[in-house]
Enzyme design. Structure first.
Site, PDB file in Angstrom:
ATOM      1  N   HIS A   1      -9.893  -6.218 -12.819  1.00 36.65           N
ATOM      2  CA  HIS A   1      -9.720  -7.034 -13.872  1.00 36.65           C
ATOM      3  C   HIS A   1     -10.087  -6.496 -15.188  1.00 36.65           C
ATOM      4  CE1 HIS A   1      -9.456 -10.828 -11.014  1.00 36.65           C
ATOM      5  NE2 HIS A   1      -8.117 -10.368 -11.283  1.00 36.65           N
ATOM      6  N   HIS A   2     -10.548  -5.180 -15.117  1.00 33.97           N
ATOM      7  CA  HIS A   2     -11.345  -4.381 -16.236  1.00 33.97           C
ATOM      8  C   HIS A   2     -10.354  -4.532 -17.431  1.00 33.97           C
ATOM      9  CE1 HIS A   2      -8.645  -1.060 -15.363  1.00 33.97           C
ATOM     10  NE2 HIS A   2      -9.223  -0.453 -16.557  1.00 33.97           N
TER      11      HIS A   2
ATOM     12  N   LYS B   1      -1.034  -5.563 -13.416  1.00 33.10           N
ATOM     13  CA  LYS B   1       0.261  -5.472 -13.604  1.00 33.10           C
ATOM     14  C   LYS B   1       0.587  -4.384 -12.082  1.00 33.10           C
ATOM     15  CE  LYS B   1       4.160  -4.435 -15.609  1.00 33.10           C
ATOM     16  NZ  LYS B   1       4.898  -5.011 -14.595  1.00 33.10           N
TER      17      LYS B   1
ATOM     18  N   LYS C   1      -3.501   4.430 -11.777  1.00 34.25           N
ATOM     19  CA  LYS C   1      -2.218   4.797 -12.555  1.00 34.25           C
ATOM     20  C   LYS C   1      -2.158   4.416 -14.135  1.00 34.25           C
ATOM     21  CE  LYS C   1       1.292   4.630  -9.783  1.00 34.25           C
ATOM     22  NZ  LYS C   1       2.376   3.975  -9.153  1.00 34.25           N
TER      23      LYS C   1
ATOM     24  N   LYS D   1      -0.686  -5.776  -6.779  1.00 28.93           N
ATOM     25  CA  LYS D   1       0.649  -5.268  -6.158  1.00 28.93           C
ATOM     26  C   LYS D   1       0.719  -6.931  -5.156  1.00 28.93           C
ATOM     27  CE  LYS D   1       3.392  -2.016  -5.282  1.00 28.93           C
ATOM     28  NZ  LYS D   1       3.524  -0.836  -6.230  1.00 28.93           N
TER      29      LYS D   1
ATOM     30  N   SER E   1       7.765  -0.179 -17.964  1.00 28.07           N
ATOM     31  CA  SER E   1       7.199  -1.743 -18.155  1.00 28.07           C
ATOM     32  C   SER E   1       6.376  -2.314 -19.221  1.00 28.07           C
ATOM     33  CB  SER E   1       6.510  -1.996 -16.774  1.00 28.07           C
ATOM     34  OG  SER E   1       7.765  -2.067 -15.478  1.00 28.07           O
TER      35      SER E   1
HETATM   36  P1  NAD Z   1      14.020   1.639  -2.827  1.00 32.20           P
HETATM   37  O1  NAD Z   1      13.907   0.391  -2.031  1.00 32.20           O
HETATM   38  O2  NAD Z   1      14.892   1.405  -3.965  1.00 32.20           O
HETATM   39  O3  NAD Z   1      14.136   3.018  -2.072  1.00 32.20           O
HETATM   40  C1  NAD Z   1      13.690   3.439  -1.139  1.00 32.20           C
HETATM   41  C2  NAD Z   1      14.474   4.299  -0.243  1.00 32.20           C
HETATM   42  O4  NAD Z   1      13.818   4.843   0.923  1.00 32.20           O
HETATM   43  C3  NAD Z   1      15.743   3.449   0.264  1.00 32.20           C
HETATM   44  O5  NAD Z   1      16.950   4.036  -0.023  1.00 32.20           O
HETATM   45  C4  NAD Z   1      15.346   3.475   1.956  1.00 32.20           C
HETATM   46  O6  NAD Z   1      16.520   3.418   2.702  1.00 32.20           O
HETATM   47  C5  NAD Z   1      14.602   4.612   1.959  1.00 32.20           C
HETATM   48  N1  NAD Z   1      13.912   4.665   3.239  1.00 32.20           N
HETATM   49  C6  NAD Z   1      13.228   3.487   3.866  1.00 32.20           C
HETATM   50  N2  NAD Z   1      12.384   4.004   4.821  1.00 32.20           N
HETATM   51  C7  NAD Z   1      12.455   5.379   5.107  1.00 32.20           C
HETATM   52  C8  NAD Z   1      12.263   6.434   5.909  1.00 32.20           C
HETATM   53  N3  NAD Z   1      11.625   6.084   7.062  1.00 32.20           N
HETATM   54  N4  NAD Z   1      12.492   7.653   5.857  1.00 32.20           N
HETATM   55  C9  NAD Z   1      13.527   7.999   4.562  1.00 32.20           C
HETATM   56  N5  NAD Z   1      13.869   7.157   3.652  1.00 32.20           N
HETATM   57  C10 NAD Z   1      13.714   5.751   3.929  1.00 32.20           C
HETATM   58  O7  NAD Z   1      12.616   1.828  -3.516  1.00 32.20           O
HETATM   59  P2  NAD Z   1      12.134   2.701  -4.836  1.00 32.20           P
HETATM   60  O8  NAD Z   1      11.833   1.576  -5.749  1.00 32.20           O
HETATM   61  O9  NAD Z   1      12.638   3.762  -4.888  1.00 32.20           O
HETATM   62  O10 NAD Z   1      10.451   3.219  -4.249  1.00 32.20           O
HETATM   63  C11 NAD Z   1      10.258   4.025  -3.380  1.00 32.20           C
HETATM   64  C12 NAD Z   1       8.722   4.291  -3.372  1.00 32.20           C
HETATM   65  O11 NAD Z   1       8.547   4.808  -4.687  1.00 32.20           O
HETATM   66  C13 NAD Z   1       7.679   3.325  -2.795  1.00 32.20           C
HETATM   67  O12 NAD Z   1       6.612   3.931  -2.234  1.00 32.20           O
HETATM   68  C14 NAD Z   1       7.298   2.759  -4.331  1.00 32.20           C
HETATM   69  O13 NAD Z   1       6.015   2.254  -4.068  1.00 32.20           O
HETATM   70  C15 NAD Z   1       7.236   3.789  -5.092  1.00 32.20           C
HETATM   71  N6  NAD Z   1       7.396   3.642  -6.445  1.00 32.20           N
HETATM   72  C16 NAD Z   1       8.535   2.826  -7.153  1.00 32.20           C
HETATM   73  C17 NAD Z   1       8.585   2.606  -8.498  1.00 32.20           C
HETATM   74  C18 NAD Z   1       9.716   1.951  -9.085  1.00 32.20           C
HETATM   75  O14 NAD Z   1       9.899   1.980 -10.369  1.00 32.20           O
HETATM   76  N7  NAD Z   1      10.765   1.601  -8.313  1.00 32.20           N
HETATM   77  C19 NAD Z   1       7.485   2.845  -9.180  1.00 32.20           C
HETATM   78  C20 NAD Z   1       6.520   3.601  -8.835  1.00 32.20           C
HETATM   79  C21 NAD Z   1       6.327   3.888  -7.310  1.00 32.20           C
END
Ligand code: NAD
Length: 472
Positions: free
Chosen positions: A65-66, A71, A95, A107, A363
């Site tokens: 909460h700093h 977010k 981040k 989260k 965002s």
């Molecule tokens: P998403 O759901 O759009 O995509 C994830 C993909 O990974 C899917 O295609 C899924 O089928 C695949 N997947 C699931 N299990 C798997 C496995 N065991 N091996 C290989 N592929 C697998 O999710 P995303 O938004 O792309 O997020 C992916 C990662 O990025 C997460 O760790 C998330 O926290 C991180 N992230 C996302 C965002 C964002 O803006 N979407 C921002 C920062 C971090």
């Protein structure tokens, strides 16, 4: 037994944090306060599914909460638990600090497999979750602002915004209660691809940095670099697409049900078309399909982009990784034990807390747009165009030469929302890269990029606490 079974995710993040904290001069009490998770909400609520009551488990963790609001994304996954949500919330805190986004980290997670529910059922679950958050003051434009994560996207964010607005009709900034919304419902252009685009900017910066190139014995630039991408979702698809557009060769894409490989390069757009048509990357005509996808993490490549989920590179496979640079698209794909092994092998890691920050940067832009109630570029675009046309006319008069209509359009165009969002993201990623690198180059005790990023985050958060007068 893998190291992740021994070291829980939040503990793994805290170990990495601790390594960096020990290199700073901040008071131990302050370092503890920065590390701990400030608030965690655990909910169990009923939703009617196919005529039966189903009890849904869900969490929202506010790590710091700093700065307010907090977010962070909301994840729909059957693997979600409190430890994971707390760890991901902590990563959000660091981040945001690294990329100068004035939020604390949070989260959320709902323990469901979204593939097992219809859109109507998902809507009911999402709306009920939003109401639970509202009743406990865990959502609001100035309090806590969720966003998409694994298993969620603009559709879920629109349901959250609509639910919040129904209950808060007199709140003028209500739309800013969540980001990642569709553009027609208060979203910002460029948000969907922001994380993948930001990852591309970060990798590009590293591959143009002599310090990195010398360390990894790599040639300059992205063009011709062999890349493997794990996860073909929002982050993985866009990262692969932007890297390929700049000349990288994507030699393998790994998904949960297998992988596709072509050492001459996979056409990412065509793979996406195939996946949309068949529901899987398997069987793509432009590559060989493998059943054991995760084994391809160990293939030869210049850049490995784990962009699926956490704990993919562990003590079990770290020794076999051959990539020179690991570009963390996912949150926490490399465990703390694996990191030690990789660093000893001379592999460089561009860490999640910096490299996948593009989503939260954009965002932040969306939140700014919502609370200022005006689209970026609305006031200046036409003025800029008219000024450019006046300058062009003067140059034409002075030189006696004239441009054709297409050239005139290119030069005259004023910046619209997407241009401003993308350039704001590019600037942020470049600036943060050099701030972190500066710490790495000037502090002999800081030997890796993640530790340097943590030090950068800790210094900024400590400064905020000092401003609050809590730790003078
Ligand atoms: P998403 O759901 O759009 O995509 C994830 C993909 O990974 C899917 O295609 C899924 O089928 C695949 N997947 C699931 N299990 C798997 C496995 N065991 N091996 C290989 N592929 C697998 O999710 P995303 O938004 O792309 O997020 C992916 C990662 O990025 C997460 O760790 C998330 O926290 C991180 N992230 C996302 C965002 C964002 O803006 N979407 C921002 C920062 C971090």
């Amino acid at each position: 037994m893998s190291d992740q079974q021994i070291v829980p995710f939040f503990e793994s993040v805290n170990r990495l944090y601790g390594k960096a904290a020990a290199l700073t001069n901040h008071a131990p009490g302050l370092l503890n306060q920065i590390r701990v998770c400030n608030a965690v909400l655990y909910m169990q609520f009923p939703v009617r599914i196919n005529g039966e009551i189903e009890v849904i488990s869900a969490w929202r963790a506010q790590h710091s909460h700093h700065k307010l609001p907090t977010k962070g994304g909301i994840r729909f996954s059957e693997h979600v638990d409190q430890d994971e949500v707390m760890a991901l919330a902590a990563l959000m805190t660091y981040k945001c600090a690294v990329v100068h986004v004035p939020f604390g980290g949070a989260k959320g997670g709902i323990k469901i497999n979204p593939r097992n529910y219809t859109p109507e059922q998902l809507e009911r679950i999402t709306r009920r979750y939003t109401v639970e958050l509202m009743h406990r003051n865990f959502i609001g434009p100035a309090v806590d602002v969720p966003a998409p994560d694994m298993g969620t996207g603009p559709r879920e964010m629109a349901w959250i915004a609509d639910t919040y607005q129904q209950f808060n009709q007199k709140e003028i900034d209500a739309l800013a209660c969540v980001t990642g919304k569709p553009v027609g419902q208060g979203g910002v252009r460029g948000r969907t691809e922001a994380t993948g685009r930001g990852l591309y900017f970060g990798v590009r910066e590293a591959l143009n940095d002599e310090f990195v190139l010398n360390k990894l014995s790599l040639s300059k630039g992205i063009a011709g670099k062999k890349c493997i991408v794990q996860g073909f979702g929002n982050v993985g698809y866009h990262a692969a697409k932007f890297l390929q557009e700049d000349g990288a060769i994507i030699t393998a894409v790994i998904e949960w049900d297998g992988a596709v490989q072509n050492d001459n390069g996979i056409d990412i757009i065509a793979l996406d078309v195939h996946r949309k048509a068949t529901g899987s990357i398997r069987g793509f005509a432009g590559a060989i399909t493998h059943d054991n996808g995760v084994a391809l993490l160990e293939n030869e490549c210049d850049v490995l982009v784990p962009a699926a989920l956490e704990s993919q590179i562990t003590a079990n496979n770290a020794n076999n990784i051959k990539a020179k640079l690991i570009a963390e698209g996912a949150n926490g794909p490399v465990t703390s034990t694996a990191e030690e092994i990789l660093l000893n092998k001379g592999i460089m890691i561009l860490p999640d807390m910096y490299l996948n920050a593009g989503g939260v940067v954009v965002s932040y832009f969306e939140w700014l747009k919502n609370i200022s109630h005006v689209r970026f570029g609305r006031l200046g675009k036409r003025f800029e165009e008219n000024s450019n046309i006046r300058i062009m006319n003067m140059v034409e008069n002075l030189t006696g030469k004239s441009l054709n209509a297409i050239e005139k359009d290119i030069i005259a165009r004023g910046a619209g929302e997407e241009d401003l969002v993308n350039s704001g993201l590019e600037d942020t990623m470049i600036m943060a890269y050099h701030e972190i690198m500066e710490i790495m180059k000037t502090n002999p005790k800081v030997n890796d990029f993640r530790t340097a990023a943590f030090v950068s985050a800790i210094d900024k958060i400590a400064e905020s606490y000092a401003m609050l007068g809590i730790f003078p």
